[in-house]
Structures are given as structure tokens and as C-alpha cells.
Write a protein that holds these residues in place. Structure first.
Motif, PDB file in Angstrom:
ATOM      1  N   THR A 147       0.834  -1.213   0.000  1.00 17.96           N
ATOM      2  CA  THR A 147       0.000   0.000   0.000  1.00 17.96           C
ATOM      3  C   THR A 147       0.864   1.257   0.000  1.00 17.96           C
ATOM      4  OG1 THR A 147      -1.737  -1.173   1.195  1.00 17.96           O
ATOM      5  CG2 THR A 147      -1.829   1.228   1.230  1.00 17.96           C
ATOM      6  N   VAL A 148       1.895   1.279   0.842  1.00 19.01           N
ATOM      7  CA  VAL A 148       2.792   2.439   0.888  1.00 19.01           C
ATOM      8  C   VAL A 148       3.482   2.621  -0.461  1.00 19.01           C
ATOM      9  CG1 VAL A 148       4.904   3.353   1.940  1.00 19.01           C
ATOM     10  CG2 VAL A 148       3.146   2.326   3.374  1.00 19.01           C
ATOM     11  N   ALA A 149       3.900   1.522  -1.088  1.00 22.07           N
ATOM     12  CA  ALA A 149       4.579   1.612  -2.390  1.00 22.07           C
ATOM     13  C   ALA A 149       3.645   2.151  -3.471  1.00 22.07           C
ATOM     14  CB  ALA A 149       5.116   0.236  -2.789  1.00 22.07           C
ATOM     15  N   VAL A 150       2.411   1.662  -3.493  1.00 18.76           N
ATOM     16  CA  VAL A 150       1.451   2.106  -4.515  1.00 18.76           C
ATOM     17  C   VAL A 150       1.125   3.586  -4.323  1.00 18.76           C
ATOM     18  CG1 VAL A 150      -0.939   1.858  -5.287  1.00 18.76           C
ATOM     19  CG2 VAL A 150       0.466  -0.167  -4.940  1.00 18.76           C
ATOM     20  N   ILE A 151       0.901   3.989  -3.074  1.00 22.59           N
ATOM     21  CA  ILE A 151       0.566   5.390  -2.792  1.00 22.59           C
ATOM     22  C   ILE A 151       1.739   6.307  -3.154  1.00 22.59           C
ATOM     23  CG2 ILE A 151       0.128   6.999  -0.885  1.00 22.59           C
ATOM     24  CD1 ILE A 151      -1.625   4.799   0.344  1.00 22.59           C
ATOM     25  N   SER A 152       2.965   5.821  -3.039  1.00 22.37           N
ATOM     26  CA  SER A 152       4.137   6.640  -3.385  1.00 22.37           C
ATOM     27  C   SER A 152       4.435   6.618  -4.875  1.00 22.37           C
ATOM     28  CB  SER A 152       5.374   6.124  -2.633  1.00 22.37           C
ATOM     29  OG  SER A 152       5.161   6.145  -1.250  1.00 22.37           O
ATOM     30  N   LEU A 153       4.118   5.515  -5.544  1.00 24.16           N
ATOM     31  CA  LEU A 153       4.485   5.360  -6.953  1.00 24.16           C
ATOM     32  C   LEU A 153       3.724   6.317  -7.862  1.00 24.16           C
ATOM     33  CD1 LEU A 153       6.063   3.778  -9.106  1.00 24.16           C
ATOM     34  CD2 LEU A 153       4.149   2.169  -9.185  1.00 24.16           C
ATOM     35  N   ILE A 154       2.446   6.519  -7.615  1.00 26.93           N
ATOM     36  CA  ILE A 154       1.632   7.371  -8.487  1.00 26.93           C
ATOM     37  C   ILE A 154       2.131   8.819  -8.462  1.00 26.93           C
ATOM     38  CG2 ILE A 154      -0.705   8.267  -8.867  1.00 26.93           C
ATOM     39  CD1 ILE A 154      -1.677   5.484  -7.804  1.00 26.93           C
ATOM     40  N   PRO A 155       2.317   9.445  -7.286  1.00 29.30           N
ATOM     41  CA  PRO A 155       2.870  10.806  -7.293  1.00 29.30           C
ATOM     42  C   PRO A 155       4.294  10.869  -7.847  1.00 29.30           C
ATOM     43  CG  PRO A 155       1.903  10.320  -5.165  1.00 29.30           C
ATOM     44  CD  PRO A 155       1.930   9.045  -5.938  1.00 29.30           C
ATOM     45  N   TYR A 156       5.092   9.839  -7.595  1.00 32.03           N
ATOM     46  CA  TYR A 156       6.466   9.827  -8.101  1.00 32.03           C
ATOM     47  C   TYR A 156       6.475   9.925  -9.624  1.00 32.03           C
ATOM     48  CZ  TYR A 156      11.101   8.022  -9.271  1.00 32.03           C
ATOM     49  OH  TYR A 156      12.354   7.859  -9.793  1.00 32.03           O
ATOM     50  N   ASN A 157       5.658   9.111 -10.292  1.00 33.83           N
ATOM     51  CA  ASN A 157       5.587   9.165 -11.749  1.00 33.83           C
ATOM     52  C   ASN A 157       5.001  10.489 -12.235  1.00 33.83           C
ATOM     53  OD1 ASN A 157       6.782   6.696 -12.328  1.00 33.83           O
ATOM     54  ND2 ASN A 157       4.871   5.596 -12.049  1.00 33.83           N
ATOM     55  N   TYR A 158       4.039  11.033 -11.495  1.00 31.23           N
ATOM     56  CA  TYR A 158       3.471  12.331 -11.855  1.00 31.23           C
ATOM     57  C   TYR A 158       4.537  13.424 -11.787  1.00 31.23           C
ATOM     58  CZ  TYR A 158       1.006  16.736 -11.269  1.00 31.23           C
ATOM     59  OH  TYR A 158       0.611  18.045 -11.377  1.00 31.23           O
ATOM     60  N   PHE A 159       5.343  13.412 -10.713  1.00 29.69           N
ATOM     61  CA  PHE A 159       6.385  14.427 -10.568  1.00 29.69           C
ATOM     62  C   PHE A 159       7.447  14.295 -11.661  1.00 29.69           C
ATOM     63  CE2 PHE A 159       5.289  14.342  -5.809  1.00 29.69           C
ATOM     64  CZ  PHE A 159       4.338  15.327  -5.977  1.00 29.69           C
TER      65      PHE A 159
END
Length: 197
Positions: A147-159
């Protein structure tokens, strides 16, 4: 393993919020257009003052280009490298969290499974609830890590996509500024030639 996962989630949320407000603030290009218009109408000093007052990466780069008369392209390129590193600040943390948190979750699950099997070895098969409860508790770590990885991955790719977009915008305006500065220098040289003649 839940404590390191909690630290990862807090760090991810902090980076995401800070970067969101940063990218939201730097997306305006109206001042860049004003600077180009001032250069086109021979108001170089006013354009430089306007660009220097701004904290936007694009305008900082343009100010360096306006200020460096001999080689504005190279000066803007060097300033662009500095500004891109500012845009990337915090992203290595998110990248590490995306990779690390599922591994921490799996490690927590493995430790929980080992504990469950130790309970089974000590008490035998007579208490299945103790074993299944321990397995269920151990799987929570994996679910939390993913869950932590998924929540971090989406903003990371957006940035990352925002950085690419900002890079394209900077290149676009830096090229336009270089053309405007060259045209302005030619006009000034032509005027000086006509005055001496």
C-alpha cells in the motif's frame, strides 16, 4: 516491521505534499512572456529586473541569460542544470520508498510466519487458531508495504512527468529568449552603424 513502514509512509506523504505545492507554484509562464516582450521592445534592464524578482525556475534561468551578453545559451544551460536538480529534490526519497516498503512488508511477513511456526512447534497442532492468527497478522505487513509503495508510486511518476514538461517549457523559452537577444543585439549594432555613417 510496522515501525519502519510507518516512517516510510510519513516521509512519502511529506515529500508528496511539498513537491505538489512546489510544482503548483512554478507552472505560471505569464511573466516569461512579459520578459520576452520587454526584450523585443528594447527594455532589457526592465526585463532583467522582472526576471530577477521572481523565484520561478524558468525566470531565474532567463535572468541569467539576459545578464550574460556574451554567451546567453551556455549561461542558461548551466543555470538550467541547477534548477533541474531543485525540481528533483525529494524524488530519490520517493523512489527508495517505492522499492523498500514492499521488501520491508515481506520481511515482516517472513518474521511473522517464523513466529507462527515456532508457536506450532511448541504447542503442536492442537491450537490452529494461534497459528492462523499469527499468519494473518504477519500478512498485514506485506499489505501495508505494498500500500505504501502504490501510494508513493503514483505521485512519483506524476512528478517525473512534470519535470519533463517543465524542462520542455524551459528549453522553449530559453530558445525564444536567445533569439530575442540576438535580434536586439543586431538592431543595436545596425543603429550604431547608421549613426556613425
Amino acid at each position: 516491521m510496522m515501525l519502519p513502514l510507518a516512517v516510510c509512509s510519513v516521509a512519502a506523504v511529506a515529500v508528496i505534499i511539498e513537491r505538489f505545492f512546489f510544482f503548483r507554484r512554478i507552472s505560471d509562464t505569464k511573466l516569461a512572456e512579459q520578459v520576452l516582450n520587454m526584450i523585443g521592445s528594447e527594455h532589457r534592464n526592465e526585463a532583467l529586473n522582472l526576471a530577477r524578482k521572481s523565484s520561478l525556475p524558468l525566470l531565474k534561468i532567463m535572468a541569467v541569460g539576459i545578464n550574460n551578453r556574451l554567451s546567453p545559451a551556455k549561461a542558461m544551460e548551466a543555470a538550467g542544470i541547477t534548477e533541474l536538480s531543485t525540481m528533483r529534490r525529494g524524488l530519490p526519497v520517493l523512489d527508495t520508498i517505492v522499492t523498500l516498503s514492499p521488501l520491508l512488508g515481506l520481511l515482516g511477513t517472513i518474521i511473522g510466519m517464523i513466529n507462527s511456526f515456532q508457536i506450532m512447534a511448541l504447542s503442536g497442532m492442537g491450537q490452529p487458531h494461534a497459528v492462523t492468527g499469527g499468519v494473518a497478522e504477519a500478512l498485514i505487513a506485506t499489505a501495508t508495504g505494498i500500500t505504501v509503495a502504490v501510494i508513493s508510486l503514483i505521485p512519483y511518476n506524476y512528478f517525473l512527468s512534470r519535470i519533463e514538461r517543465e524542462t520542455d517549457t524551459i528549453e522553449h523559452y530559453a530558445t525564444r529568449l536567445e533569439i530575442a537577444l540576438t535580434s536586439s543585439a543586431r538592431r543595436t549594432a545596425d543603429e550604431d552603424t547608421s549613426k556613425t555613417a
